[in-house]
Design a protein around this motif. Structure first.
Motif, PDB file in Angstrom:
ATOM      1  N   MET A   1       0.852  -1.196   0.000  1.00 16.94           N
ATOM      2  CA  MET A   1       0.000   0.000   0.000  1.00 16.94           C
ATOM      3  C   MET A   1       0.888   1.247   0.000  1.00 16.94           C
ATOM      4  O   MET A   1       1.895   1.291   0.688  1.00 16.94           O
ATOM      5  N   LEU A   2       0.470   2.225  -0.755  1.00 13.32           N
ATOM      6  CA  LEU A   2       1.195   3.488  -0.783  1.00 13.32           C
ATOM      7  C   LEU A   2       0.210   4.589  -0.441  1.00 13.32           C
ATOM      8  O   LEU A   2      -0.790   4.758  -1.129  1.00 13.32           O
ATOM      9  N   ARG A   3       0.465   5.272   0.680  1.00 14.46           N
ATOM     10  CA  ARG A   3      -0.410   6.386   1.032  1.00 14.46           C
ATOM     11  C   ARG A   3       0.414   7.660   1.104  1.00 14.46           C
ATOM     12  O   ARG A   3       1.422   7.708   1.816  1.00 14.46           O
ATOM     13  N   ILE A   4      -0.028   8.662   0.339  1.00 11.62           N
ATOM     14  CA  ILE A   4       0.694   9.937   0.311  1.00 11.62           C
ATOM     15  C   ILE A   4      -0.241  11.010   0.854  1.00 11.62           C
ATOM     16  O   ILE A   4      -1.352  11.179   0.355  1.00 11.62           O
ATOM     17  N   ALA A   5       0.202  11.703   1.895  1.00  9.00           N
ATOM     18  CA  ALA A   5      -0.606  12.763   2.511  1.00  9.00           C
ATOM     19  C   ALA A   5      -0.060  14.116   2.076  1.00  9.00           C
ATOM     20  O   ALA A   5       1.147  14.350   2.145  1.00  9.00           O
ATOM     21  N   ILE A   6      -0.966  14.993   1.621  1.00  8.73           N
ATOM     22  CA  ILE A   6      -0.556  16.357   1.238  1.00  8.73           C
ATOM     23  C   ILE A   6      -1.419  17.341   2.006  1.00  8.73           C
ATOM     24  O   ILE A   6      -2.644  17.365   1.826  1.00  8.73           O
ATOM     25  N   ASP A   7      -0.809  18.140   2.855  1.00 12.87           N
ATOM     26  CA  ASP A   7      -1.551  19.159   3.600  1.00 12.87           C
ATOM     27  C   ASP A   7      -1.013  20.531   3.250  1.00 12.87           C
ATOM     28  O   ASP A   7       0.094  20.665   2.716  1.00 12.87           O
ATOM     29  N   GLY A   8      -1.801  21.543   3.627  1.00 10.83           N
ATOM     30  CA  GLY A   8      -1.349  22.915   3.401  1.00 10.83           C
ATOM     31  C   GLY A   8      -2.542  23.839   3.306  1.00 10.83           C
ATOM     32  O   GLY A   8      -3.684  23.373   3.232  1.00 10.83           O
ATOM     33  N   PRO A   9      -2.295  25.150   3.307  1.00 14.74           N
ATOM     34  CA  PRO A   9      -3.392  26.132   3.249  1.00 14.74           C
ATOM     35  C   PRO A   9      -4.027  26.202   1.855  1.00 14.74           C
ATOM     36  O   PRO A   9      -3.479  25.656   0.895  1.00 14.74           O
ATOM     37  N   SER A  10      -5.169  26.893   1.762  1.00 15.68           N
ATOM     38  CA  SER A  10      -5.872  27.067   0.481  1.00 15.68           C
ATOM     39  C   SER A  10      -4.969  27.715  -0.550  1.00 15.68           C
ATOM     40  O   SER A  10      -4.268  28.677  -0.230  1.00 15.68           O
ATOM     41  N   GLY A  11      -5.027  27.204  -1.764  1.00 12.65           N
ATOM     42  CA  GLY A  11      -4.308  27.837  -2.869  1.00 12.65           C
ATOM     43  C   GLY A  11      -2.821  27.509  -2.931  1.00 12.65           C
ATOM     44  O   GLY A  11      -2.099  28.073  -3.741  1.00 12.65           O
ATOM     45  N   ALA A  12      -2.372  26.558  -2.109  1.00 16.91           N
ATOM     46  CA  ALA A  12      -0.948  26.202  -2.149  1.00 16.91           C
ATOM     47  C   ALA A  12      -0.649  25.273  -3.326  1.00 16.91           C
ATOM     48  O   ALA A  12       0.498  24.905  -3.559  1.00 16.91           O
TER      49      ALA A  12
ATOM     50  N   GLY B   1      -8.546   5.373   2.624  1.00 18.61           N
ATOM     51  CA  GLY B   1      -7.084   5.261   2.687  1.00 18.61           C
ATOM     52  C   GLY B   1      -6.605   3.891   3.136  1.00 18.61           C
ATOM     53  O   GLY B   1      -5.435   3.554   2.937  1.00 18.61           O
ATOM     54  N   ASN B   2      -7.494   3.105   3.746  1.00 20.90           N
ATOM     55  CA  ASN B   2      -7.070   1.782   4.192  1.00 20.90           C
ATOM     56  C   ASN B   2      -7.385   0.692   3.182  1.00 20.90           C
ATOM     57  O   ASN B   2      -6.947  -0.437   3.331  1.00 20.90           O
ATOM     58  N   ARG B   3      -8.184   1.050   2.164  1.00 17.86           N
ATOM     59  CA  ARG B   3      -8.596   0.062   1.165  1.00 17.86           C
ATOM     60  C   ARG B   3      -7.598  -0.062   0.023  1.00 17.86           C
ATOM     61  O   ARG B   3      -7.407  -1.115  -0.526  1.00 17.86           O
ATOM     62  N   LYS B   4      -6.989   1.043  -0.340  1.00 21.55           N
ATOM     63  CA  LYS B   4      -6.149   1.047  -1.547  1.00 21.55           C
ATOM     64  C   LYS B   4      -5.100   2.149  -1.468  1.00 21.55           C
ATOM     65  O   LYS B   4      -5.169   3.008  -0.592  1.00 21.55           O
TER      66      LYS B   4
ATOM     67  N   GLU C   1       2.858   6.660   4.194  1.00 24.91           N
ATOM     68  CA  GLU C   1       4.274   6.402   3.868  1.00 24.91           C
ATOM     69  C   GLU C   1       5.002   7.699   3.520  1.00 24.91           C
ATOM     70  O   GLU C   1       6.199   7.824   3.768  1.00 24.91           O
ATOM     71  N   TYR C   2       4.272   8.650   2.915  1.00 32.54           N
ATOM     72  CA  TYR C   2       4.900   9.934   2.556  1.00 32.54           C
ATOM     73  C   TYR C   2       4.001  11.076   2.977  1.00 32.54           C
ATOM     74  O   TYR C   2       2.784  10.997   2.812  1.00 32.54           O
TER      75      TYR C   2
END
Ligand code: DC
Length: 216
Positions: free
Chosen positions: A4-15, A116-119, A137-138
Protein backbone atom coordinates in the motif's frame (compact mmCIF):
# COMPACT_ATOMS: atom_id res chain seq x y z
CA UNK A 1 0.29 -8.46 -3.29
CA UNK A 2 1.37 -4.88 -4.03
CA UNK A 3 2.36 -2.80 -0.99
CA UNK A 4 0.00 0.00 0.00
CA UNK A 5 1.20 3.49 -0.78
CA UNK A 6 -0.41 6.39 1.03
CA UNK A 7 0.69 9.94 0.31
CA UNK A 8 -0.61 12.76 2.51
CA UNK A 9 -0.56 16.36 1.24
CA UNK A 10 -1.55 19.16 3.60
CA UNK A 11 -1.35 22.92 3.40
CA UNK A 12 -3.39 26.13 3.25
CA UNK A 13 -5.87 27.07 0.48
CA UNK A 14 -4.31 27.84 -2.87
CA UNK A 15 -0.95 26.20 -2.15
CA UNK A 16 -1.51 24.04 -5.24
CA UNK A 17 -2.31 20.83 -3.37
CA UNK A 18 -5.11 19.50 -5.56
CA UNK A 19 -3.54 20.23 -8.96
CA UNK A 20 -0.25 18.72 -7.84
CA UNK A 21 -1.88 15.71 -6.14
CA UNK A 22 -3.92 14.98 -9.31
CA UNK A 23 -0.75 15.07 -11.40
CA UNK A 24 1.16 12.78 -9.02
CA UNK A 25 -1.83 10.36 -8.83
CA UNK A 26 -1.90 10.11 -12.63
CA UNK A 27 1.84 9.45 -12.83
CA UNK A 28 1.70 6.77 -10.12
CA UNK A 29 -1.60 5.24 -11.26
CA UNK A 30 -3.24 5.61 -7.83
CA UNK A 31 -6.49 7.27 -6.68
CA UNK A 32 -6.65 10.93 -5.69
CA UNK A 33 -8.92 11.89 -2.79
CA UNK A 34 -9.74 15.59 -2.42
CA UNK A 35 -10.93 15.87 1.20
CA UNK A 36 -11.60 19.62 0.84
CA UNK A 37 -14.23 18.72 -1.78
CA UNK A 38 -15.95 16.56 0.86
CA UNK A 39 -16.17 19.50 3.33
CA UNK A 40 -17.37 21.68 0.45
CA UNK A 41 -20.10 19.15 -0.42
CA UNK A 42 -21.36 19.19 3.18
CA UNK A 43 -21.18 23.02 3.26
CA UNK A 44 -23.12 23.12 -0.01
CA UNK A 45 -25.84 20.81 1.36
CA UNK A 46 -26.11 22.86 4.58
CA UNK A 47 -26.59 26.00 2.52
CA UNK A 48 -29.10 24.35 0.17
CA UNK A 49 -31.15 23.01 3.07
CA UNK A 50 -30.80 26.16 5.17
CA UNK A 51 -29.17 24.36 8.12
CA UNK A 52 -27.47 26.68 10.62
CA UNK A 53 -24.08 25.66 12.04
CA UNK A 54 -25.48 25.73 15.59
CA UNK A 55 -28.57 23.61 14.85
CA UNK A 56 -27.13 20.32 16.10
CA UNK A 57 -30.33 18.29 15.63
CA UNK A 58 -30.87 19.34 12.01
CA UNK A 59 -27.17 18.91 11.23
CA UNK A 60 -27.09 15.41 12.76
CA UNK A 61 -30.20 14.35 10.84
CA UNK A 62 -28.80 15.75 7.61
CA UNK A 63 -25.45 13.96 8.06
CA UNK A 64 -27.19 10.64 8.67
CA UNK A 65 -28.83 11.01 5.28
CA UNK A 66 -25.76 12.19 3.42
CA UNK A 67 -23.70 10.05 1.11
CA UNK A 68 -20.36 11.34 -0.19
CA UNK A 69 -18.12 9.45 -2.56
CA UNK A 70 -15.79 9.84 -5.54
CA UNK A 71 -16.27 8.18 -8.93
CA UNK A 72 -13.73 8.60 -11.71
CA UNK A 73 -12.52 11.89 -10.29
CA UNK A 74 -16.01 13.32 -9.73
CA UNK A 75 -17.31 14.20 -6.26
CA UNK A 76 -20.73 12.64 -5.73
CA UNK A 77 -23.18 14.03 -3.15
CA UNK A 78 -26.25 11.84 -2.66
CA UNK A 79 -25.88 10.36 -6.14
CA UNK A 80 -25.34 13.67 -8.01
CA UNK A 81 -22.07 15.09 -9.37
CA UNK A 82 -21.37 18.41 -7.60
CA UNK A 83 -17.89 19.28 -8.97
CA UNK A 84 -18.78 22.80 -10.07
CA UNK A 85 -21.40 24.01 -7.58
CA UNK A 86 -19.00 23.48 -4.63
CA UNK A 87 -16.25 25.69 -6.12
CA UNK A 88 -17.79 29.14 -5.57
CA UNK A 89 -16.40 31.64 -3.06
CA UNK A 90 -19.65 31.36 -1.07
CA UNK A 91 -19.24 27.60 -0.64
CA UNK A 92 -15.54 28.09 0.27
CA UNK A 93 -16.74 30.05 3.30
CA UNK A 94 -19.42 27.46 4.14
CA UNK A 95 -16.80 24.68 3.92
CA UNK A 96 -14.54 26.54 6.32
CA UNK A 97 -17.43 26.95 8.79
CA UNK A 98 -18.66 23.35 8.59
CA UNK A 99 -15.14 21.90 8.81
CA UNK A 100 -14.93 23.21 12.40
CA UNK A 101 -18.02 21.20 13.47
CA UNK A 102 -17.39 17.92 15.33
CA UNK A 103 -20.17 15.78 13.75
CA UNK A 104 -19.05 16.85 10.27
CA UNK A 105 -15.38 16.00 10.94
CA UNK A 106 -16.25 12.69 12.58
CA UNK A 107 -18.29 11.57 9.59
CA UNK A 108 -15.85 12.71 6.91
CA UNK A 109 -12.68 11.51 8.68
CA UNK A 110 -14.21 8.03 9.02
CA UNK A 111 -14.97 7.88 5.28
CA UNK A 112 -11.47 9.21 4.46
CA UNK A 113 -9.75 6.62 6.68
CA UNK A 114 -11.68 3.79 5.12
CA UNK A 115 -10.74 5.06 1.64
CA UNK A 116 -7.08 5.26 2.69
CA UNK A 117 -7.07 1.78 4.19
CA UNK A 118 -8.60 0.06 1.17
CA UNK A 119 -6.15 1.05 -1.55
CA UNK A 120 -3.15 3.15 -2.46
CA UNK A 121 -4.10 6.83 -2.46
CA UNK A 122 -2.83 10.36 -2.54
CA UNK A 123 -5.06 12.41 -0.26
CA UNK A 124 -4.96 16.16 0.24
CA UNK A 125 -6.44 18.40 2.94
CA UNK A 126 -5.50 20.05 6.21
CA UNK A 127 -5.21 17.16 8.71
CA UNK A 128 -4.28 14.19 6.54
CA UNK A 129 -0.77 13.60 7.93
CA UNK A 130 -1.66 14.64 11.48
CA UNK A 131 -5.02 12.92 11.89
CA UNK A 132 -6.58 11.01 8.96
CA UNK A 133 -3.60 8.91 7.83
CA UNK A 134 -0.87 9.37 10.47
CA UNK A 135 0.85 6.23 9.15
CA UNK A 136 1.03 7.47 5.55
CA UNK A 137 4.27 6.40 3.87
CA UNK A 138 4.90 9.93 2.56
CA UNK A 139 3.84 13.28 3.98
CA UNK A 140 4.20 16.68 2.35
CA UNK A 141 3.24 20.14 3.61
CA UNK A 142 2.78 22.60 0.74
CA UNK A 143 2.89 26.34 1.36
CA UNK A 144 3.07 29.56 -0.71
CA UNK A 145 2.80 33.23 0.23
CA UNK A 146 -0.78 34.45 0.87
CA UNK A 147 -0.39 36.92 -2.01
CA UNK A 148 0.56 34.24 -4.51
CA UNK A 149 -2.19 31.91 -3.29
CA UNK A 150 -4.75 34.72 -3.66
CA UNK A 151 -3.49 35.47 -7.18
CA UNK A 152 -3.92 31.81 -8.22
CA UNK A 153 -7.41 31.62 -6.70
CA UNK A 154 -8.50 34.99 -8.17
CA UNK A 155 -7.49 33.83 -11.67
CA UNK A 156 -9.45 30.59 -11.19
CA UNK A 157 -12.62 32.41 -10.03
CA UNK A 158 -12.44 34.95 -12.90
CA UNK A 159 -12.10 32.09 -15.38
CA UNK A 160 -15.29 30.65 -13.92
CA UNK A 161 -17.06 33.96 -14.46
CA UNK A 162 -17.26 35.09 -10.82
CA UNK A 163 -17.00 38.85 -10.37
CA UNK A 164 -14.66 39.34 -7.44
CA UNK A 165 -11.71 41.64 -6.72
CA UNK A 166 -8.19 40.47 -5.86
CA UNK A 167 -8.47 42.25 -2.48
CA UNK A 168 -11.64 40.31 -1.61
CA UNK A 169 -9.99 36.99 -2.52
CA UNK A 170 -6.88 37.84 -0.46
CA UNK A 171 -9.00 38.79 2.51
CA UNK A 172 -11.05 35.54 2.20
CA UNK A 173 -7.84 33.48 2.04
CA UNK A 174 -6.44 35.20 5.13
CA UNK A 175 -9.70 34.61 7.03
CA UNK A 176 -9.82 30.97 5.99
CA UNK A 177 -6.14 30.46 6.97
CA UNK A 178 -6.96 31.91 10.36
CA UNK A 179 -10.06 29.68 10.81
CA UNK A 180 -8.27 26.56 9.59
CA UNK A 181 -5.21 27.12 11.80
CA UNK A 182 -6.94 28.20 14.99
CA UNK A 183 -9.94 25.86 15.16
CA UNK A 184 -9.92 23.40 18.05
CA UNK A 185 -10.54 20.26 15.98
CA UNK A 186 -7.67 19.01 13.83
CA UNK A 187 -6.31 22.45 12.90
CA UNK A 188 -4.06 22.94 9.91
CA UNK A 189 -0.48 22.32 10.95
CA UNK A 190 2.59 20.62 9.59
CA UNK A 191 3.17 17.09 10.92
CA UNK A 192 6.58 16.74 12.56
CA UNK A 193 7.59 14.13 9.97
CA UNK A 194 6.19 15.96 6.91
CA UNK A 195 8.44 17.52 4.31
CA UNK A 196 7.67 21.21 3.77
CA UNK A 197 7.66 22.49 0.18
CA UNK A 198 7.31 26.23 -0.50
CA UNK A 199 5.66 26.43 -3.95
CA UNK A 200 5.96 30.25 -4.31
CA UNK A 201 7.31 30.91 -7.79
CA UNK A 202 7.34 27.22 -8.73
CA UNK A 203 5.26 25.62 -11.48
CA UNK A 204 2.94 22.65 -10.96
CA UNK A 205 5.34 20.49 -12.97
CA UNK A 206 8.30 21.48 -10.79
CA UNK A 207 6.52 20.64 -7.54
CA UNK A 208 5.06 17.38 -8.92
CA UNK A 209 8.53 16.35 -10.15
CA UNK A 210 10.02 17.10 -6.71
CA UNK A 211 7.38 14.95 -4.97
CA UNK A 212 7.79 12.08 -7.44
CA UNK A 213 11.55 12.17 -6.92
CA UNK A 214 11.08 11.90 -3.14
CA UNK A 215 8.73 8.96 -3.58
CA UNK A 216 11.04 7.01 -5.86
O1 DC B 1 -9.00 22.54 0.23
P1 DC B 1 -10.32 23.30 0.14
O2 DC B 1 -10.15 24.78 0.02
O3 DC B 1 -11.22 22.74 -0.91
O4 DC B 1 -11.03 23.04 1.58
C1 DC B 1 -12.28 23.58 1.91
C2 DC B 1 -12.36 23.81 3.41
O5 DC B 1 -12.38 22.56 4.11
C3 DC B 1 -11.20 24.62 4.02
O6 DC B 1 -11.67 25.76 4.71
C4 DC B 1 -10.54 23.71 5.00
C5 DC B 1 -11.47 22.56 5.18
N1 DC B 1 -10.76 21.27 5.22
C6 DC B 1 -10.48 20.71 6.44
O7 DC B 1 -10.79 21.29 7.48
N2 DC B 1 -9.86 19.51 6.51
C7 DC B 1 -9.49 18.87 5.39
N3 DC B 1 -8.89 17.69 5.48
C8 DC B 1 -9.76 19.45 4.13
C9 DC B 1 -10.38 20.67 4.07
Amino acid sequence: MKAMLRIAIDGPSGAGKSTIAKEVAKKLGIDYIDTGAMYRAVGYKMKREGIAADDEAALGAMLENTDIDFAEGDIILDGAIVNDVIRTSEISKMASVCSALLPVREKLVEIQRSMGNRKSVIMDGRDIATNVLPNAEYKFFLTASAKERAQRRHKELLQKGEEITFEAVLSDIEKRDHNDMTRKLNPLRKAADALEVDTTGLSIEEVAAFILKEIK
